[in-house]
Design a protein around this motif. Structure first.
Motif, PDB file in Angstrom:
ATOM      1  N   UNK A 385      94.508 -81.839  27.807  1.00  0.00           N
ATOM      2  CA  UNK A 385      94.386 -83.298  27.791  1.00  0.00           C
ATOM      3  C   UNK A 385      92.996 -83.747  27.362  1.00  0.00           C
ATOM      4  N   UNK A 386      91.953 -83.086  27.893  1.00  0.00           N
ATOM      5  CA  UNK A 386      90.579 -83.491  27.585  1.00  0.00           C
ATOM      6  C   UNK A 386      89.977 -82.721  26.418  1.00  0.00           C
ATOM      7  N   UNK A 387      90.619 -81.627  25.976  1.00  0.00           N
ATOM      8  CA  UNK A 387      90.107 -80.880  24.842  1.00  0.00           C
ATOM      9  C   UNK A 387      88.790 -80.181  25.115  1.00  0.00           C
ATOM     10  N   UNK A 388      88.520 -79.826  26.373  1.00  0.00           N
ATOM     11  CA  UNK A 388      87.280 -79.162  26.758  1.00  0.00           C
ATOM     12  C   UNK A 388      87.457 -77.645  26.726  1.00  0.00           C
ATOM     13  N   UNK A 389      86.365 -76.884  26.672  1.00  0.00           N
ATOM     14  CA  UNK A 389      86.484 -75.423  26.586  1.00  0.00           C
ATOM     15  C   UNK A 389      86.966 -74.804  27.892  1.00  0.00           C
ATOM     16  N   UNK A 390      87.489 -73.589  27.780  1.00  0.00           N
ATOM     17  CA  UNK A 390      87.948 -72.855  28.959  1.00  0.00           C
ATOM     18  C   UNK A 390      86.767 -72.494  29.853  1.00  0.00           C
ATOM     19  N   UNK A 391      87.079 -72.263  31.134  1.00  0.00           N
ATOM     20  CA  UNK A 391      86.042 -71.970  32.111  1.00  0.00           C
ATOM     21  C   UNK A 391      86.380 -70.697  32.880  1.00  0.00           C
ATOM     22  N   UNK A 392      85.390 -70.152  33.526  1.00  0.00           N
ATOM     23  CA  UNK A 392      85.592 -69.022  34.432  1.00  0.00           C
ATOM     24  C   UNK A 392      84.846 -69.311  35.722  1.00  0.00           C
ATOM     25  N   UNK A 393      85.327 -68.705  36.829  1.00  0.00           N
ATOM     26  CA  UNK A 393      84.746 -68.940  38.138  1.00  0.00           C
ATOM     27  C   UNK A 393      84.324 -67.618  38.762  1.00  0.00           C
ATOM     28  N   UNK A 394      83.226 -67.664  39.455  1.00  0.00           N
ATOM     29  CA  UNK A 394      82.777 -66.520  40.238  1.00  0.00           C
ATOM     30  C   UNK A 394      82.315 -67.030  41.594  1.00  0.00           C
ATOM     31  N   UNK A 395      82.439 -66.170  42.606  1.00  0.00           N
ATOM     32  CA  UNK A 395      82.054 -66.582  43.959  1.00  0.00           C
ATOM     33  C   UNK A 395      81.440 -65.400  44.688  1.00  0.00           C
ATOM     34  N   UNK A 399      77.452 -68.856  46.653  1.00  0.00           N
ATOM     35  CA  UNK A 399      78.265 -70.017  46.353  1.00  0.00           C
ATOM     36  C   UNK A 399      79.171 -69.808  45.159  1.00  0.00           C
ATOM     37  N   UNK A 400      79.816 -70.892  44.715  1.00  0.00           N
ATOM     38  CA  UNK A 400      80.745 -70.860  43.588  1.00  0.00           C
ATOM     39  C   UNK A 400      80.011 -71.240  42.306  1.00  0.00           C
ATOM     40  N   UNK A 401      80.347 -70.563  41.216  1.00  0.00           N
ATOM     41  CA  UNK A 401      79.717 -70.845  39.923  1.00  0.00           C
ATOM     42  C   UNK A 401      80.800 -71.040  38.879  1.00  0.00           C
ATOM     43  N   UNK A 402      80.668 -72.116  38.112  1.00  0.00           N
ATOM     44  CA  UNK A 402      81.589 -72.397  37.010  1.00  0.00           C
ATOM     45  C   UNK A 402      80.825 -72.287  35.707  1.00  0.00           C
ATOM     46  N   UNK A 403      81.342 -71.536  34.756  1.00  0.00           N
ATOM     47  CA  UNK A 403      80.704 -71.404  33.446  1.00  0.00           C
ATOM     48  C   UNK A 403      81.738 -71.630  32.354  1.00  0.00           C
ATOM     49  N   UNK A 404      81.279 -72.175  31.222  1.00  0.00           N
ATOM     50  CA  UNK A 404      82.145 -72.363  30.059  1.00  0.00           C
ATOM     51  C   UNK A 404      82.197 -71.080  29.251  1.00  0.00           C
ATOM     52  N   UNK A 405      83.371 -70.746  28.749  1.00  0.00           N
ATOM     53  CA  UNK A 405      83.560 -69.539  27.949  1.00  0.00           C
ATOM     54  C   UNK A 405      83.309 -69.867  26.482  1.00  0.00           C
ATOM     55  N   UNK A 406      82.375 -69.153  25.868  1.00  0.00           N
ATOM     56  CA  UNK A 406      82.113 -69.332  24.446  1.00  0.00           C
ATOM     57  C   UNK A 406      81.384 -70.607  24.110  1.00  0.00           C
ATOM     58  N   UNK A 407      80.753 -71.262  25.075  1.00  0.00           N
ATOM     59  CA  UNK A 407      80.007 -72.489  24.821  1.00  0.00           C
ATOM     60  C   UNK A 407      78.675 -72.411  25.543  1.00  0.00           C
ATOM     61  N   UNK A 776      91.819 -71.764  31.498  1.00  0.00           N
ATOM     62  CA  UNK A 776      90.742 -71.051  32.174  1.00  0.00           C
ATOM     63  C   UNK A 776      91.100 -69.572  32.331  1.00  0.00           C
ATOM     64  N   UNK A 777      90.072 -68.747  32.462  1.00  0.00           N
ATOM     65  CA  UNK A 777      90.300 -67.306  32.596  1.00  0.00           C
ATOM     66  C   UNK A 777      90.740 -66.931  34.008  1.00  0.00           C
ATOM     67  N   UNK A 778      90.337 -67.688  34.991  1.00  0.00           N
ATOM     68  CA  UNK A 778      90.765 -67.440  36.367  1.00  0.00           C
ATOM     69  C   UNK A 778      90.734 -68.748  37.139  1.00  0.00           C
ATOM     70  N   UNK A 779      91.247 -68.738  38.344  1.00  0.00           N
ATOM     71  CA  UNK A 779      91.332 -69.945  39.156  1.00  0.00           C
ATOM     72  C   UNK A 779      90.134 -70.065  40.080  1.00  0.00           C
ATOM     73  N   UNK A 780      89.832 -71.302  40.425  1.00  0.00           N
ATOM     74  CA  UNK A 780      88.836 -71.556  41.459  1.00  0.00           C
ATOM     75  C   UNK A 780      89.346 -70.976  42.777  1.00  0.00           C
ATOM     76  N   UNK A 781      88.595 -70.088  43.425  1.00  0.00           N
ATOM     77  CA  UNK A 781      89.098 -69.475  44.666  1.00  0.00           C
ATOM     78  C   UNK A 781      89.297 -70.503  45.769  1.00  0.00           C
ATOM     79  N   UNK A 782      90.382 -70.336  46.521  1.00  0.00           N
ATOM     80  CA  UNK A 782      90.640 -71.205  47.662  1.00  0.00           C
ATOM     81  C   UNK A 782      89.692 -70.850  48.799  1.00  0.00           C
ATOM     82  N   UNK A 783      89.686 -71.677  49.845  1.00  0.00           N
ATOM     83  CA  UNK A 783      88.825 -71.401  50.987  1.00  0.00           C
ATOM     84  C   UNK A 783      89.191 -70.065  51.638  1.00  0.00           C
ATOM     85  N   UNK A 784      90.489 -69.777  51.714  1.00  0.00           N
ATOM     86  CA  UNK A 784      90.904 -68.505  52.310  1.00  0.00           C
ATOM     87  C   UNK A 784      90.411 -67.333  51.476  1.00  0.00           C
ATOM     88  N   UNK A 785      90.515 -67.449  50.161  1.00  0.00           N
ATOM     89  CA  UNK A 785      90.046 -66.378  49.287  1.00  0.00           C
ATOM     90  C   UNK A 785      88.536 -66.205  49.384  1.00  0.00           C
TER      91      UNK A 785
END
Length: 806
Positions: A385-395, A399-407, A776-785
């Motif tokens: 919908x927004x035409x933005x680049x894919x993202x990946x998440x690490x935790x 804390x949680x980190x969001x990065x853009x893939x290829x940008x 996105x390459x993976x999902x934002x981890x839930x609180x349980x995860x």
């Protein structure tokens, strides 16, 4: 006894809260400190009541209001006169919250530019007034808030509204405006990870937001600006169930202008198209709507499966819900020419490029309840919908980190991702050496300017204001001002010129004069020619060195006209210099309301020796600048921008180009850069109004471009970098030319006897489609995860300690 005590406490609290629920306006404005005539008075304000000040777009609450630094914005101020009918003027200016705290008196230490408009107040009636202001780029200290200061004056009264502070938006942050009558259905938008990247709950520092969600509301009128020049801080408009008739004609025109220059319009399925399809926006929609039908459940399920992240455990449940949506309403109709289906949506999402902008349209309601449990929903919305680049998440424990893939993951990269609104005069990154006036500190580091992974490498945002801001120091603006100095400045003659001129004068005065009259036999008349020769020589020297004699006034202008193919309205930027030999004050008038102006460099401290100016709005068809004072033997430069009607558009195919505007163009030059990086050029020469020219493309190198544009009559310092291969993105076709004559719409009073101008044309003929969709390459981890990850990390640490410690 306890009951009586509780009742007494309740009554006490009720009495204390009366000022709060009687009305915010009465509490906030009817009792305050005001400054009238330079004297502070404390007590109730009996004559006037000032309602809540709000910058547009506004969601009707203090929490949703914000101002983007370096951008023009509209400010709405409700005012009521309680005693008498009043006819006066309302003035406002803005500054960073650490700046001046009060508007002491008219003309006394005002901000660099103050906005003023007439205000007629019938007794007892609240009226809303919109003013247009320019927010400063540069913050004062560590301030993150922008304050607005107002003043109302009439022949019989004066009052000062309370100062109002607003949050200053970050360089990557833009408005995400939603037109809806059901804001409760968009609660998930406000907490989506594409609005604000996730952070650890215990993190001390905050993460900058990408968007500020706003639901414009108002009594009778939607709280939206009525000119594109005030829409530059908006990146996305989400159209839900609001009828087009709720927008004024000016607001609809501003929306179209904004869309063609890079805005993103999202049309929300059946709830939006009922009336939108029949409006003037209807013909631009990707789908030619011919009615409604049942939602294809199988297509919806396939969309879910395609756009789900691999680790999503909600795929089966959500797909099953989608297959059972046969009773849901969907939009029926075929794709229009130039529209395409977003990859992986199986015809349910369509997209169409409009100029630089994009319209995305869904056949179903994007807020449907069957999507609420889909964990990949934010990934789908972010990309499809927004035409933005894919993202990946690490935790991890940090804390949680969001990065853009290829940008590029930087503030400038985030700004490029969040908005596609661009104007070359503000944002273009020119490939060749930038003007020498740019400081080294202002140049973006090489890792940002040259990175092949940057989302939009042909443009450079302002480090504080982002894209689309009001700039005097962009690459193109600096070049335009440099050319202006060449045209407007007084030419100092060289020693060689002086000696040659003196030799020619003495030769004409003595030997040539003697020989002429000796040959005609009237040598006694030779002395009569001496005054004539002196006057001719003085006039010739004055013309040659561009030196004005006596009480001189000179106006010079360099302008850039930016157009989008197929659209009859254009954006023109002017840098106008005014020179006079004696100090004078000028008034600059614009012919229509889609105009804005300010002295060049007002926020860089370069005009501290001249008085501030007033931007008057609402007195006539267009705004005006008053108090534009030019000191003796000095030059002052005005920066102005307008949206102008050209009477037609430039229309383009790969084989031909036609000029349906009312203007004539010379030195027309086209360049295209294909997806594989190949650069072609075509030179037309002249393209008159109403003419069509066939195109002959040839392969080109940057050296060929420079040689060709150097042959143009004027301004190759501006045109050459605009058409070099490194300055335009792949998939782009553009044309540069010189405009014959002056673009109307600006007048200076008193008028200047000597005027010269150069106007250049930049037309974006073709753009690369902006929907580069990938989930996105993976999902934002839930609180349980997250808890499991932290627990495992603690176990690993304990195990290590048991092994290493004796």
């Amino acid at each position: 006894m306890q009951t009586g005590t509780a009742s007494l406490k309740f009554l006490t609290a009720l009495l204390l809260s009366v000022p709060l629920w009687i009305g915010c306006d009465g509490c906030r404005h009817d009792s305050s400190d005001v400054e009238v005539g330079g004297k502070k008075k404390t007590g109730p304000v009996e004559e006037f009541t000032f309602g809540r000040t709000s910058p547009l777009p506004s969601g009707g609450s203090v929490a949703s209001d914000a101002i983007k630094p370096g951008h023009w914005f509209s400010l709405r101020q409700p005012v009521r006169s309680n005693k008498d009918d009043q006819r006066g003027a309302l003035s406002y200016y803005s500054s960073w919250a650490d700046g001046p705290s009060e508007l002491a008196s008219r003309g006394d230490k005002l901000a660099p530019i103050t906005s003023e408009r007439p205000a007629v107040l019938p007794k007892g009636r609240t009226k809303q007034f919109d003013l247009r202001l320019l927010a400063s780029h540069e913050p004062l200290g560590d301030s993150r808030r922008i304050a607005t200061y107002g003043y109302f004056s009439s022949p019989s009264s004066a009052a000062t509204p309370p100062r109002t502070d607003f949050l200053a938006m970050g360089p990557q942050e833009y408005f995400f405006t939603i037109l809806t009558q059901r804001p409760e259905r968009f609660a998930t938008f406000q907490v989506a990870d594409w609005v604000r990247p996730p952070i650890d709950e215990n993190a001390i520092t905050s993460v900058a937001s990408n968007y500020r969600i706003v639901f414009p509301r108002g009594k009778g009128l939607l709280a939206l600006p009525d000119t594109m020049l005030d829409w530059t801080s908006t990146a996305v408009l989400f159209w839900d169930d609001v009828a087009p008739s709720e927008l004024t004609p000016d607001q609809r025109r501003a929306l179209l202008d904004w869309l063609y220059f890079g805005g993103r319009l999202i049309v929300n399925g059946d709830v939006a198209v009922a009336e939108l399809a029949a409006s003037d926006l209807g013909k631009l929609l990707p789908i030619n709507v011919n009615g409604m039908t049942d939602l294809d459940g199988e297509s919806a399920a396939m969309l879910i499966e395609k756009w789900s992240v691999a680790s999503d455990d909600s795929i089966v449940t959500t797909a099953a819900l989608a297959r059972n949506q046969a009773t849901r309403i969907a939009v029926a109709g075929d794709l229009r020419d130039g529209a395409s289906v977003v990859e992986g949506t199986h015809g349910l999402i369509a997209s169409r490029s409009i100029g630089r902008g994009t319209i995305v349209m869904s056949r179903f309601d994007l807020t449907s309840d069957w999507l609420s449990g889909w964990r990949s929903r934010d990934s789908f919305f972010n990309a499809a919908i927004l035409g933005r680049p894919a993202r990946s998440y690490s935790f991890d424990s940090n804390g949680t980190r969001q990065t853009y893939i290829g940008s590029l993951n930087s503030p400038s990269g985030a700004a490029a991702i969040n908005t596609s609104f661009r104007l070359a005069v503000k944002d273009a990154r020119l490939s060749s050496t930038v003007s020498a006036e740019r400081d080294e500190d202002d140049v973006t580091p090489a890792d940002e300017t040259k990175s092949e992974t940057q989302w939009d490498p042909a443009f450079r945002p302002h480090p504080v204001a982002g894209f689309g801001s009001w700039r005097d120091d962009s690459d193109l603006a600096l070049r335009m001002q440099s050319l202006l100095k060449e045209q407007a400045g007084v030419t100092i003659p060289s020693l060689r010129f002086v000696m040659r001129s003196l030799a020619l004068y003495l030769f004409a005065l003595i030997p040539l004069n003697y020989l002429v009259f000796r040959l005609i036999g009237r040598l006694e008349w030779a002395w009569l020619s001496i005054p004539i020769l002196a006057l001719v020589g003085a006039a010739w020297i004055a013309r040659t060195v561009s030196l004005d004699l006596g009480l001189a006034r000179t106006q010079s202008e360099v302008a850039l006209l930016e157009m989008q193919t197929g659209y009859a309205r254009a954006h023109v930027t002017r840098f106008t210099s005014v020179y006079n030999s004696l100090s004078s004050s000028y008034e600059i008038r614009f012919s229509h309301r889609d105009s804005a102006a300010a002295p060049a460099g007002i926020f860089q401290g370069s005009n501290t020796d001249v008085s501030p100016v007033t931007f008057r709005y609402g007195y006539s068809d267009g705004p005006s600048i008053h108090g534009f004072t030019v000191p003796s033997n000095r030059t002052r430069v005005l920066h102005s921008e307008q949206i102008v009607e050209l009477g037609g558009s430039i229309n383009f195919t790969s084989a031909a180009i036609s000029n349906d505007t009312k203007s004539n163009f010379t030195d027309c030059y086209l360049i295209r850069k294909t997806i594989d990086g190949t650069v072609d050029q075509a030179r037309l020469g002249t393209l008159d109004s109403g003419a069509t020219a066939k195109l002959r493309w040839t392969k080109s190198l940057n050296t060929d471009i420079a040689d060709t544009t150097n042959a143009m009559e004027h301004g190759n310092s501006i045109t050459t970098p605009l058409v070099t291969a490194d300055s335009i993105p792949i998939g782009t076709v553009r044309m540069v030319a010189k405009v014959v004559g002056v673009i109307p719409g600006l007048e200076i009073f008193p008028s200047m006897p000597q005027q010269n101008n150069s106007t250049f044309l930049l037309v974006d003929l073709e753009h690369l489609p902006q929907n580069r969709s990938q989930g996105d390459s993976n999902l934002l981890p839930t609180k349980r995860e997250r808890d499991v990850i932290l627990l495992n990390a603690e176990d690993d640490e304990t195990t290590v300690k048991e092994i290493t410690v004796p």
